[in-house]
Design a protein around this motif. Structure first.
Motif, PDB file in Angstrom:
ATOM      1  N   VAL A 254     -52.249  64.861  13.153  1.00 32.98           N
ATOM      2  CA  VAL A 254     -51.823  63.597  12.555  1.00 32.98           C
ATOM      3  C   VAL A 254     -51.716  63.704  11.030  1.00 32.98           C
ATOM      4  CG1 VAL A 254     -52.545  61.211  12.118  1.00 32.98           C
ATOM      5  CG2 VAL A 254     -52.646  62.148  14.425  1.00 32.98           C
ATOM      6  N   GLU A 255     -52.726  64.290  10.395  1.00 35.98           N
ATOM      7  CA  GLU A 255     -52.757  64.289   8.940  1.00 35.98           C
ATOM      8  C   GLU A 255     -51.843  65.342   8.316  1.00 35.98           C
ATOM      9  OE1 GLU A 255     -56.568  63.826   7.093  1.00 35.98           O
ATOM     10  OE2 GLU A 255     -57.311  62.636   8.771  1.00 35.98           O
ATOM     11  N   MET A 256     -51.528  66.401   9.049  1.00 33.72           N
ATOM     12  CA  MET A 256     -50.647  67.440   8.505  1.00 33.72           C
ATOM     13  C   MET A 256     -49.172  67.129   8.770  1.00 33.72           C
ATOM     14  SD  MET A 256     -52.675  69.450   6.947  1.00 33.72           S
ATOM     15  CE  MET A 256     -51.832  70.957   6.570  1.00 33.72           C
ATOM     16  N   GLU A 257     -48.927  66.141   9.602  1.00 33.11           N
ATOM     17  CA  GLU A 257     -47.548  65.789   9.950  1.00 33.11           C
ATOM     18  C   GLU A 257     -46.777  65.350   8.707  1.00 33.11           C
ATOM     19  OE1 GLU A 257     -45.463  62.336  12.551  1.00 33.11           O
ATOM     20  OE2 GLU A 257     -47.182  63.343  13.479  1.00 33.11           O
ATOM     21  N   GLY A 258     -45.650  65.991   8.482  1.00 33.43           N
ATOM     22  CA  GLY A 258     -44.756  65.602   7.399  1.00 33.43           C
ATOM     23  C   GLY A 258     -45.161  66.048   6.010  1.00 33.43           C
ATOM     24  N   ILE A 259     -46.195  66.857   5.866  1.00 26.35           N
ATOM     25  CA  ILE A 259     -46.587  67.281   4.507  1.00 26.35           C
ATOM     26  C   ILE A 259     -46.499  68.792   4.330  1.00 26.35           C
ATOM     27  CG2 ILE A 259     -48.060  65.279   4.106  1.00 26.35           C
ATOM     28  CD1 ILE A 259     -50.466  67.150   4.538  1.00 26.35           C
TER      29      ILE A 259
ATOM     30  N   LEU B  42     -49.971  70.401  -2.577  1.00 23.95           N
ATOM     31  CA  LEU B  42     -51.189  69.734  -3.039  1.00 23.95           C
ATOM     32  C   LEU B  42     -51.727  68.768  -1.997  1.00 23.95           C
ATOM     33  CD1 LEU B  42     -50.387  69.126  -6.808  1.00 23.95           C
ATOM     34  CD2 LEU B  42     -51.838  70.889  -5.781  1.00 23.95           C
ATOM     35  N   LYS B  43     -50.850  68.034  -1.359  1.00 24.52           N
ATOM     36  CA  LYS B  43     -51.268  67.105  -0.299  1.00 24.52           C
ATOM     37  C   LYS B  43     -51.832  67.889   0.881  1.00 24.52           C
ATOM     38  CE  LYS B  43     -51.392  63.054   1.734  1.00 24.52           C
ATOM     39  NZ  LYS B  43     -52.458  62.131   1.442  1.00 24.52           N
ATOM     40  N   LYS B  44     -51.182  69.000   1.215  1.00 18.74           N
ATOM     41  CA  LYS B  44     -51.645  69.856   2.308  1.00 18.74           C
ATOM     42  C   LYS B  44     -53.050  70.388   2.005  1.00 18.74           C
ATOM     43  CE  LYS B  44     -50.038  73.922   4.848  1.00 18.74           C
ATOM     44  NZ  LYS B  44     -48.980  74.939   4.918  1.00 18.74           N
ATOM     45  N   ALA B  45     -53.279  70.821   0.778  1.00 16.32           N
ATOM     46  CA  ALA B  45     -54.596  71.332   0.385  1.00 16.32           C
ATOM     47  C   ALA B  45     -55.644  70.231   0.452  1.00 16.32           C
ATOM     48  CB  ALA B  45     -54.538  71.917  -1.023  1.00 16.32           C
ATOM     49  N   GLN B  46     -55.284  69.031   0.022  1.00 12.89           N
ATOM     50  CA  GLN B  46     -56.223  67.911   0.048  1.00 12.89           C
ATOM     51  C   GLN B  46     -56.601  67.553   1.487  1.00 12.89           C
ATOM     52  OE1 GLN B  46     -54.648  64.297  -1.613  1.00 12.89           O
ATOM     53  NE2 GLN B  46     -56.518  63.134  -1.231  1.00 12.89           N
ATOM     54  N   VAL B  47     -55.614  67.461   2.369  1.00  9.25           N
ATOM     55  CA  VAL B  47     -55.873  67.125   3.769  1.00  9.25           C
ATOM     56  C   VAL B  47     -56.717  68.214   4.418  1.00  9.25           C
ATOM     57  CG1 VAL B  47     -54.766  66.867   6.033  1.00  9.25           C
ATOM     58  CG2 VAL B  47     -53.871  65.621   4.062  1.00  9.25           C
ATOM     59  N   ALA B  48     -56.366  69.472   4.173  1.00 16.43           N
ATOM     60  CA  ALA B  48     -57.138  70.588   4.746  1.00 16.43           C
ATOM     61  C   ALA B  48     -58.580  70.542   4.257  1.00 16.43           C
ATOM     62  CB  ALA B  48     -56.484  71.922   4.390  1.00 16.43           C
ATOM     63  N   SER B  49     -58.778  70.230   3.000  1.00 14.30           N
ATOM     64  CA  SER B  49     -60.133  70.135   2.452  1.00 14.30           C
ATOM     65  C   SER B  49     -60.928  69.031   3.136  1.00 14.30           C
ATOM     66  CB  SER B  49     -60.061  69.884   0.946  1.00 14.30           C
ATOM     67  OG  SER B  49     -61.343  69.824   0.386  1.00 14.30           O
ATOM     68  N   GLU B  50     -60.305  67.888   3.382  1.00 13.99           N
ATOM     69  CA  GLU B  50     -60.989  66.788   4.067  1.00 13.99           C
ATOM     70  C   GLU B  50     -61.348  67.171   5.506  1.00 13.99           C
ATOM     71  OE1 GLU B  50     -58.296  63.496   3.643  1.00 13.99           O
ATOM     72  OE2 GLU B  50     -58.592  63.396   1.482  1.00 13.99           O
ATOM     73  N   ILE B  51     -60.453  67.896   6.167  1.00 10.57           N
ATOM     74  CA  ILE B  51     -60.724  68.340   7.537  1.00 10.57           C
ATOM     75  C   ILE B  51     -61.867  69.347   7.541  1.00 10.57           C
ATOM     76  CG2 ILE B  51     -59.771  69.650   9.480  1.00 10.57           C
ATOM     77  CD1 ILE B  51     -57.036  68.241   8.754  1.00 10.57           C
ATOM     78  N   VAL B  52     -61.861  70.270   6.576  1.00  9.71           N
ATOM     79  CA  VAL B  52     -62.938  71.269   6.489  1.00  9.71           C
ATOM     80  C   VAL B  52     -64.262  70.585   6.183  1.00  9.71           C
ATOM     81  CG1 VAL B  52     -63.806  73.258   5.168  1.00  9.71           C
ATOM     82  CG2 VAL B  52     -61.425  73.204   5.939  1.00  9.71           C
ATOM     83  N   ARG B  53     -64.246  69.535   5.368  1.00  9.22           N
ATOM     84  CA  ARG B  53     -65.482  68.779   5.102  1.00  9.22           C
ATOM     85  C   ARG B  53     -66.040  68.231   6.409  1.00  9.22           C
ATOM     86  NH1 ARG B  53     -68.572  66.841   1.287  1.00  9.22           N
ATOM     87  NH2 ARG B  53     -67.243  67.175  -0.503  1.00  9.22           N
TER      88      ARG B  53
ATOM     89  N   ILE C  17     -53.145  77.948   6.318  1.00 13.41           N
ATOM     90  CA  ILE C  17     -54.033  78.295   5.195  1.00 13.41           C
ATOM     91  C   ILE C  17     -54.950  79.405   5.674  1.00 13.41           C
ATOM     92  CG2 ILE C  17     -55.840  77.454   3.647  1.00 13.41           C
ATOM     93  CD1 ILE C  17     -54.546  74.649   3.943  1.00 13.41           C
ATOM     94  N   ASP C  18     -55.109  80.453   4.850  1.00 11.90           N
ATOM     95  CA  ASP C  18     -55.887  81.603   5.312  1.00 11.90           C
ATOM     96  C   ASP C  18     -57.335  81.227   5.620  1.00 11.90           C
ATOM     97  OD1 ASP C  18     -57.552  83.058   2.752  1.00 11.90           O
ATOM     98  OD2 ASP C  18     -55.993  81.594   2.270  1.00 11.90           O
ATOM     99  N   GLU C  19     -57.844  81.813   6.677  1.00 10.72           N
ATOM    100  CA  GLU C  19     -59.177  81.494   7.180  1.00 10.72           C
ATOM    101  C   GLU C  19     -60.289  81.743   6.165  1.00 10.72           C
ATOM    102  OE1 GLU C  19     -61.950  82.423  11.093  1.00 10.72           O
ATOM    103  OE2 GLU C  19     -59.905  83.205  11.012  1.00 10.72           O
TER     104      GLU C  19
END
Length: 185
Positions: free
Chosen positions: A67-72, A77-88, A112-114
């Motif tokens: 849901v959160e990665m859709e369309g970005i 920068l948005k992709k990095a922010q969403v990925a960071s929130e998911i990793v949190r 994004i690399d593991e």
């Protein structure tokens, strides 16, 4: 179970970190046709509703990634922010093997690399440990302060006698000094 509209999706993500932290495996199902869970259950009946849940419930982390990665994909920068929130959120999961699986899946789904995701997860884990440690220290100091205040008001702590031969503080005075230094009073 949440409404399938944007507000329902947002509500689904709120509070999930606390549930993940307790080691619970969370699945999510969005109700179709702009219904809420109650109206959808009444519309389709119990058996169809159970079938819907069995077929449509998906893992919360995988749902969130989709849901959160859709369309970005073209917005780094948005992709990095969403990925960071998911990793949190992943960092809240107590089982390290489950965290590793989710990090691998997140890497695969986001591109994004593991190792970067693992590094980020480890930073969140260290931050959470520091916060818990600080809270435990603060709670202990607050208890010390309460005990010392109680002893002082009851007259059980005698004021220090200032004599030339007296170079040591009493236990209570050292404790009080430690409490006051940490609280900044």
């Amino acid at each position: 179970l949440y409404d399938g509209d944007p507000a329902g999706i947002k509500a689904a993500t709120r509070g999930m970190d606390m549930i993940l932290q307790e080691g619970m495996h969370v699945k999510i199902a969005l109700i179709p046709d702009r219904d809420d869970p109650d109206s959808y259950l009444k519309k389709v009946g119990t058996e169809a509703f159970q079938k819907f849940l069995n077929e449509q419930s998906v893992d919360f982390i995988m749902f969130r990634i989709a849901v959160e990665m859709e369309g970005i994909q073209n917005e780094p920068l948005k992709k990095a922010q969403v990925a960071s929130e998911i990793v949190r959120s992943i960092s809240k999961i107590p089982d390290p093997i489950q965290r590793a699986v989710y990090l691998r899946e997140t890497s695969y789904k986001t591109g994004i690399d593991e190792p970067s995701l693992i590094d980020s997860c480890n930073r969140f884990l260290q931050e959470d440990r520091r916060i818990r440690s600080f809270r435990m220290q603060k709670d202990a100091l607050e208890r010390d302060r309460e005990v010392l205040a109680d002893l002082t008001t009851k007259g059980n702590v005698a004021p220090k006698q200032n004599t030339a031969s007296d170079t040591s503080d009493t236990f209570q005075e050292k404790d009080l000094c430690r409490v006051l230094m940490l609280f900044g009073d």
